[in-house]
Enzyme design. Structure first.
Site, PDB file in Angstrom:
ATOM      1  N   SER A 104       0.831  -1.203   0.000  1.00  0.00           N
ATOM      2  CA  SER A 104       0.000   0.000   0.000  1.00  0.00           C
ATOM      3  C   SER A 104       0.873   1.264   0.000  1.00  0.00           C
ATOM      4  O   SER A 104       1.664   1.450  -0.920  1.00  0.00           O
ATOM      5  CB  SER A 104      -0.960  -0.077   1.193  1.00  0.00           C
ATOM      6  N   ASP A 154      -9.563  -3.286  -6.282  1.00  0.00           N
ATOM      7  CA  ASP A 154      -8.990  -2.522  -5.170  1.00  0.00           C
ATOM      8  C   ASP A 154      -9.487  -1.083  -5.259  1.00  0.00           C
ATOM      9  O   ASP A 154      -9.093  -0.343  -6.163  1.00  0.00           O
ATOM     10  CB  ASP A 154      -7.452  -2.578  -5.261  1.00  0.00           C
ATOM     11  N   HIS A 185      -7.764  -4.520  -1.625  1.00  0.00           N
ATOM     12  CA  HIS A 185      -6.534  -3.926  -1.106  1.00  0.00           C
ATOM     13  C   HIS A 185      -5.901  -4.885  -0.103  1.00  0.00           C
ATOM     14  O   HIS A 185      -6.067  -4.732   1.115  1.00  0.00           O
ATOM     15  CB  HIS A 185      -6.892  -2.595  -0.434  1.00  0.00           C
TER      16      HIS A 185
END
Ligand code: MLT
Length: 203
Positions: A104, A154, A185
């Site tokens: 991320s 995502d 995600h």
């Protein structure tokens, strides 16, 4: 020597690639240690802490809103992390391969490092990554290897942004391996297996 970022370091086999672990928003240097061990059990692990606080959550650079980055801060923080990486390599004698593993926000700063500072980083495994900067210099990234595992659904790292990141890297002659999964995600077991096989394939 005092390094510029708080971090954890665990020694490893000098013949295995050292891993630079870059946590996601609100994470800590411990977050990706288990992942690192799965990817490469004997590797040295270098895990800094994101130096930016967003309401108390550690990050690697500021953002203006979710998915909208403060480009100037991305550039500044990429320099800071690059300098940390170079100093840590010297401090801990990490003379061989160094592979960033980021999730991320950590994947996004790793992507920025590969695009902007190939002198500091030439290999990265990115999970749930986006294009971190709208424009970057056209460094020759021949020899740079990037693995990217993103989710088709995502909401935080949209496919379009990840595709643009891949295109920017390939335009500069980096070798990119992509693994798309049907989720969001997250880091999936299949993504982890694909990353492991990429890591152990010959650079
Ligand atoms: C970012 O800010 O880097 C991305 O939006 C992912 C996140 O950390 O939430």
């Amino acid at each position: 020597m005092t390094l510029s970022l708080d971090h954890r370091f665990r020694e490893g086999d000098p013949d295995a690639p050292a891993l630079l672990l870059l946590h996601g928003t609100g994470g800590t240097p411990d977050d990706l240690v288990e992942l690192g061990r799965v990817l490469s059990p004997s590797s040295a692990l270098l895990a800094p802490a994101g130096p930016v606080s967003e309401l108390g959550m550690a990050r690697w650079f500021r953002r203006l809103a979710e998915g909208v980055f403060d480009t100037e801060d991305v550039l500044r923080r990429t320099v800071q992390l690059a300098e940390f990486v170079l100093a840590a390599r010297a401090e801990y004698g990490l003379t061989g391969r160094l592979v960033a593993v980021g999730f991320s926000n950590g994947a996004n700063i790793a992507a920025a490092l590969t695009l902007l500072r190939p002198d500091a980083l030439t290999e990265a495994a990115l999970f749930a990554a986006m294009l971190p900067v709208p424009e970057s210099p056209e460094h020759d990234l021949t020899g740079t290897r990037v693995f990217l595992s993103n989710g088709e659904h995502d909401p935080m790292a949209p496919r379009d942004s990840a595709d643009r990141l891949v295109a920017e890297l390939e335009k500069r002659s980096a070798e990119v391996t992509t693994h798309w999964h049907p989720g969001g995600h997250e880091i999936t077991p299949a993504g982890l297996r694909a990353a492991k096989s990429w890591l152990t394939s010959n650079p």
